[in-house]
Design a protein around this motif. Structure first.
Motif, PDB file in Angstrom:
ATOM      1  N   GLU A 117       0.829  -1.210   0.000  1.00  0.00           N
ATOM      2  CA  GLU A 117       0.000   0.000   0.000  1.00  0.00           C
ATOM      3  C   GLU A 117       0.862   1.259   0.000  1.00  0.00           C
ATOM      4  N   LEU A 118       1.978   1.183   0.749  1.00  0.00           N
ATOM      5  CA  LEU A 118       2.801   2.378   0.956  1.00  0.00           C
ATOM      6  C   LEU A 118       4.263   1.993   0.923  1.00  0.00           C
ATOM      7  N   PHE A 119       5.054   2.706   0.131  1.00  0.00           N
ATOM      8  CA  PHE A 119       6.495   2.484   0.158  1.00  0.00           C
ATOM      9  C   PHE A 119       7.020   3.000   1.486  1.00  0.00           C
ATOM     10  N   ALA A 120       7.754   2.161   2.210  1.00  0.00           N
ATOM     11  CA  ALA A 120       8.303   2.592   3.502  1.00  0.00           C
ATOM     12  C   ALA A 120       9.627   1.875   3.715  1.00  0.00           C
ATOM     13  N   HIS A 121      10.670   2.645   3.946  1.00  0.00           N
ATOM     14  CA  HIS A 121      11.992   2.040   4.090  1.00  0.00           C
ATOM     15  C   HIS A 121      12.776   2.804   5.133  1.00  0.00           C
ATOM     16  N   VAL A 122      13.428   2.078   6.026  1.00  0.00           N
ATOM     17  CA  VAL A 122      14.273   2.757   7.009  1.00  0.00           C
ATOM     18  C   VAL A 122      15.694   2.232   6.846  1.00  0.00           C
ATOM     19  N   THR A 123      16.658   3.148   6.863  1.00  0.00           N
ATOM     20  CA  THR A 123      18.044   2.739   6.671  1.00  0.00           C
ATOM     21  C   THR A 123      18.925   3.730   7.429  1.00  0.00           C
ATOM     22  N   LYS A 124      20.231   3.601   7.264  1.00  0.00           N
ATOM     23  CA  LYS A 124      21.138   4.541   7.891  1.00  0.00           C
ATOM     24  C   LYS A 124      22.081   5.066   6.839  1.00  0.00           C
ATOM     25  N   PHE A 125      22.276   6.362   6.790  1.00  0.00           N
ATOM     26  CA  PHE A 125      23.329   6.929   5.965  1.00  0.00           C
ATOM     27  C   PHE A 125      24.173   7.829   6.841  1.00  0.00           C
ATOM     28  N   PHE A 126      25.482   7.672   6.748  1.00  0.00           N
ATOM     29  CA  PHE A 126      26.397   8.524   7.507  1.00  0.00           C
ATOM     30  C   PHE A 126      26.013   8.545   8.981  1.00  0.00           C
ATOM     31  N   ASN A 127      25.540   7.405   9.478  1.00  0.00           N
ATOM     32  CA  ASN A 127      25.140   7.282  10.880  1.00  0.00           C
ATOM     33  C   ASN A 127      23.858   8.014  11.262  1.00  0.00           C
ATOM     34  N   TYR A 128      23.173   8.591  10.299  1.00  0.00           N
ATOM     35  CA  TYR A 128      21.851   9.156  10.577  1.00  0.00           C
ATOM     36  C   TYR A 128      20.789   8.119  10.257  1.00  0.00           C
ATOM     37  N   LYS A 129      19.737   8.094  11.046  1.00  0.00           N
ATOM     38  CA  LYS A 129      18.588   7.282  10.680  1.00  0.00           C
ATOM     39  C   LYS A 129      17.880   7.975   9.517  1.00  0.00           C
ATOM     40  N   VAL A 130      17.526   7.210   8.493  1.00  0.00           N
ATOM     41  CA  VAL A 130      16.857   7.780   7.327  1.00  0.00           C
ATOM     42  C   VAL A 130      15.574   6.997   7.063  1.00  0.00           C
ATOM     43  N   VAL A 131      14.439   7.696   7.076  1.00  0.00           N
ATOM     44  CA  VAL A 131      13.161   7.045   6.780  1.00  0.00           C
ATOM     45  C   VAL A 131      12.616   7.627   5.484  1.00  0.00           C
ATOM     46  N   LEU A 132      12.253   6.733   4.561  1.00  0.00           N
ATOM     47  CA  LEU A 132      11.694   7.174   3.280  1.00  0.00           C
ATOM     48  C   LEU A 132      10.275   6.647   3.188  1.00  0.00           C
ATOM     49  N   LEU A 133       9.330   7.522   2.882  1.00  0.00           N
ATOM     50  CA  LEU A 133       7.926   7.120   2.817  1.00  0.00           C
ATOM     51  C   LEU A 133       7.305   7.551   1.486  1.00  0.00           C
ATOM     52  N   GLY A 134       6.496   6.677   0.907  1.00  0.00           N
ATOM     53  CA  GLY A 134       5.715   7.033  -0.275  1.00  0.00           C
ATOM     54  C   GLY A 134       6.565   7.548  -1.418  1.00  0.00           C
ATOM     55  N   LYS A 135       6.065   8.575  -2.100  1.00  0.00           N
ATOM     56  CA  LYS A 135       6.797   9.174  -3.224  1.00  0.00           C
ATOM     57  C   LYS A 135       7.753  10.216  -2.647  1.00  0.00           C
ATOM     58  N   TYR A 136       8.745   9.725  -1.902  1.00  0.00           N
ATOM     59  CA  TYR A 136       9.609  10.624  -1.129  1.00  0.00           C
ATOM     60  C   TYR A 136      10.421  11.559  -2.014  1.00  0.00           C
ATOM     61  N   ASN A 137      10.597  11.193  -3.274  1.00  0.00           N
ATOM     62  CA  ASN A 137      11.311  12.063  -4.203  1.00  0.00           C
ATOM     63  C   ASN A 137      10.374  12.609  -5.267  1.00  0.00           C
ATOM     64  N   ALA A 138       9.085  12.647  -4.947  1.00  0.00           N
ATOM     65  CA  ALA A 138       8.040  13.091  -5.886  1.00  0.00           C
ATOM     66  C   ALA A 138       8.074  12.275  -7.173  1.00  0.00           C
ATOM     67  N   GLN A 139       8.450  10.986  -7.054  1.00  0.00           N
ATOM     68  CA  GLN A 139       8.556  10.120  -8.237  1.00  0.00           C
ATOM     69  C   GLN A 139       7.230  10.098  -8.981  1.00  0.00           C
ATOM     70  N   GLY A 140       7.280  10.416 -10.276  1.00  0.00           N
ATOM     71  CA  GLY A 140       6.089  10.316 -11.108  1.00  0.00           C
ATOM     72  C   GLY A 140       5.030  11.377 -10.863  1.00  0.00           C
ATOM     73  N   LEU A 141       5.306  12.365 -10.018  1.00  0.00           N
ATOM     74  CA  LEU A 141       4.272  13.378  -9.751  1.00  0.00           C
ATOM     75  C   LEU A 141       4.386  14.575 -10.705  1.00  0.00           C
ATOM     76  N   GLY A 142       5.422  14.575 -11.547  1.00  0.00           N
ATOM     77  CA  GLY A 142       5.574  15.707 -12.472  1.00  0.00           C
ATOM     78  C   GLY A 142       5.797  16.993 -11.692  1.00  0.00           C
ATOM     79  N   SER A 143       5.339  18.113 -12.269  1.00  0.00           N
ATOM     80  CA  SER A 143       5.574  19.384 -11.566  1.00  0.00           C
ATOM     81  C   SER A 143       4.400  19.704 -10.642  1.00  0.00           C
ATOM     82  N   ASP A 144       3.415  18.821 -10.636  1.00  0.00           N
ATOM     83  CA  ASP A 144       2.194  19.072  -9.856  1.00  0.00           C
ATOM     84  C   ASP A 144       2.360  18.647  -8.397  1.00  0.00           C
TER      85      ASP A 144
END
Length: 500
Positions: free
Chosen positions: A406-433
């Motif tokens: 239902e929902l893209f959800a990923h937790v990881t670590k980069f450079f020792n920071y906790k990183v959580v990515l949810l849904g269209k976290y990079n506006a993937q496929g949303l165009g300019s809208d």
């Protein structure tokens, strides 16, 4: 047209691949059918097991990945039989697979979880290393002890972590995008993280909770070189732990970034000499670019016309689904990325053949806030769901689509920071809208929310923000948030109180 052979009545559940997807699938089937034999066919002597699994929220999950001998798996599940052999051929008409050791195994349902292979910028060059699994990471460490300068090509998670972890060696990092970490973030998040490359790393390394990779006790001599190149599961989130990534020079970070370029050509030293080309020294500052007098084992010409010499090149440019062994004589539908297309029950285009993990390409009508990415979390979810679907199909039950899609959800670590990515976290496929809202405290947290028509479509949370559950709910229930405006990210407003 001759009549199709009726499938043999014998046959078992067979799973191919000892990575996260395959092992999860086999375990799940073994639990479902305690009196049936489940066959797990794997080319590698170790399998990947999920340990310390934690459900953080409805969809977010965290787990460690451990390399174990297949004997441990057979101990936990007496009805799993591990066959240590690669697959030579799939005879889908006859419902049977032929393994490299010459045996045939008849299946009633088959799940292909053979993962993916690193995309190498060029094959067969001793100075080009592809990093995707534990063996290649160790090979990399051996090379690094002697290196004065290396070149990293690629802009995903592995490249990002490598650059951060390497010390005492010049690094030239070539990416095809404008900003680093493009698969995972936007330029803002990249900026937030790279400021950390400039500040010296604190000596007190935070203890990691995840696996240390060991390849002790591997049956090393048994695998011939050509074979060894193809096996090995993907790396986990802390794969660089316990590897000492230090080069030869005594300084911390020396990184030069070349953006918006790719590798045009690679020259070995002799070829380079004969062609009388010129290469650049490591750029100390932007103004003076001088010709390098030192001779390097290998040279890389980039599409931006610059040439650099280095000790070796790390190719961290993503993966291609490992479908090769299964294609001959079978008419699989393939996705654009070369994976086996699967429907919403993880079923390929061939009867009784399922696929899960990196080898497959999802081709159902996806949820507007989910996308496939070849990540560990998805391998586990797909393997688990594929087993459910195989079980349901063989007992004639119907089954609902698993909630994790239902929902893209990923937790990881980069450079020792906790990183959580949810849904269209990079506006993937949303165009300019769409519009972005940001909140950033340097060195502490970075929060980005992707909004469309007043609804939250995605988010990136870096640091200990404690907002993942709230945001997960807001994306899932698609509540209209227009009335909150910028207050949504006001640090003085406890947003959780609003939406409990």
């Amino acid at each position: 047209m001759e009549a199709a052979h009726p499938p043999p009545t014998a046959g078992k559940f067979v799973v191919v691949g000892g990575g996260i997807a395959g092992v999860t699938c086999a375990e799940q089937l073994a639990t479902h059918f305690p009196s049936e034999d489940i066959l797990l066919v794997t080319a590698s002597p170790v399998i990947k097991a999920v340990t310390n699994f934690k459900q953080i929220s409805k969809i977010l999950e965290e787990f460690d990945v451990e390399e174990q001998s297949s004997i441990m798996l057979e101990k936990r599940f007496p009805n799993i039989k591990v066959i240590e052999s690669g697959v030579k051929q799939l005879k889908s008409e006859e419902h049977c697979i032929v393994t490299e050791d010459g045996n045939q195994h008849v299946y009633k349902k088959l799940c292909l979880c053979a993962g993916a292979k690193p995309k190498l910028i060029c094959e067969g060059n001793p100075y080009v290393l592809g990093i995707r699994d534990t063996d290649s990471a160790q090979e990399f460490q051996k090379q690094l002890t002697k290196a004065k300068r290396i070149m990293i090509i690629g802009n995903g998670g592995i490249a990002l972590e490598l650059v951060y972890e390497i010390e005492g060696c010049e690094v030239i990092w070539a990416i095809k995008d404008k900003a680093i970490g493009n698969t995972f973030f936007d330029a803002g998040a990249a900026e937030f993280l790279t400021s950390k490359l400039i500040t010296e790393k604190s000596e007190a390394k935070i203890a990691h909770k995840r696996t240390r990779y060991t390849t002790e006790g591997r049956k090393k001599e048994a695998t011939s070189k050509s074979k060894a190149d193809n096996v090995g599961s993907a790396l986990g989130p802390d794969w660089h732990e316990g590897l000492n990534l230090k080069g030869t020079k005594e300084f911390s970070h020396k990184i030069h970034l070349e953006t918006m370029c790719e590798v045009k050509k690679i020259y070995l030293q002799d070829e380079f000499r004969i062609l009388k080309k010129k290469s650049f020294t490591f750029p100390r500052d932007l103004k003076s670019v001088t010709t390098d007098t030192e001779m390097w084992p290998v040279y890389v010409e980039l599409t931006n016309e610059k040439i650099y010499g280095c000790d070796f090149i790390v190719s961290a440019t993503g993966v291609t689904p490992n479908v090769e062994p299964f294609l001959h004589g079978n008419s699989f539908d393939l996705g654009e990325d070369g994976g086996l297309k699967v429907d919403d029950h993880m079923h390929t285009s061939l009867p009784d053949v399922y696929a899960a993990g990196d080898i497959c390409t999802t081709s159902w009508q996806l949820s507007p806030v989910w996308q496939q990415m070849r990540l560990w979390t998805q391998a586990r979810q797909m393997g688990w769901y594929a087993a459910k679907c195989m079980a349901a199909a063989s007992s004639g039950d119907s089954i609902d689509m698993d909630f994790s899609f239902e929902l893209f959800a990923h937790v990881t670590k980069f450079f020792n920071y906790k990183v959580v990515l949810l849904g269209k976290y990079n506006a993937q496929g949303l165009g300019s809208d769409h519009e972005l809202m940001l909140r950033c405290t340097k060195g502490q947290e970075y929060i980005k929310v992707v909004m469309q028509n007043g609804r939250m479509m995605g988010a990136v949370l870096i640091g200990e923000t404690d907002l993942e559950e709230t945001f997960e709910n807001l994306i899932l229930n698609q509540m209209n948030l227009s009335s909150y405006g910028e207050d949504l990210l006001d640090p003085n407003i406890d947003i959780e109180d609003y939406f409990d």
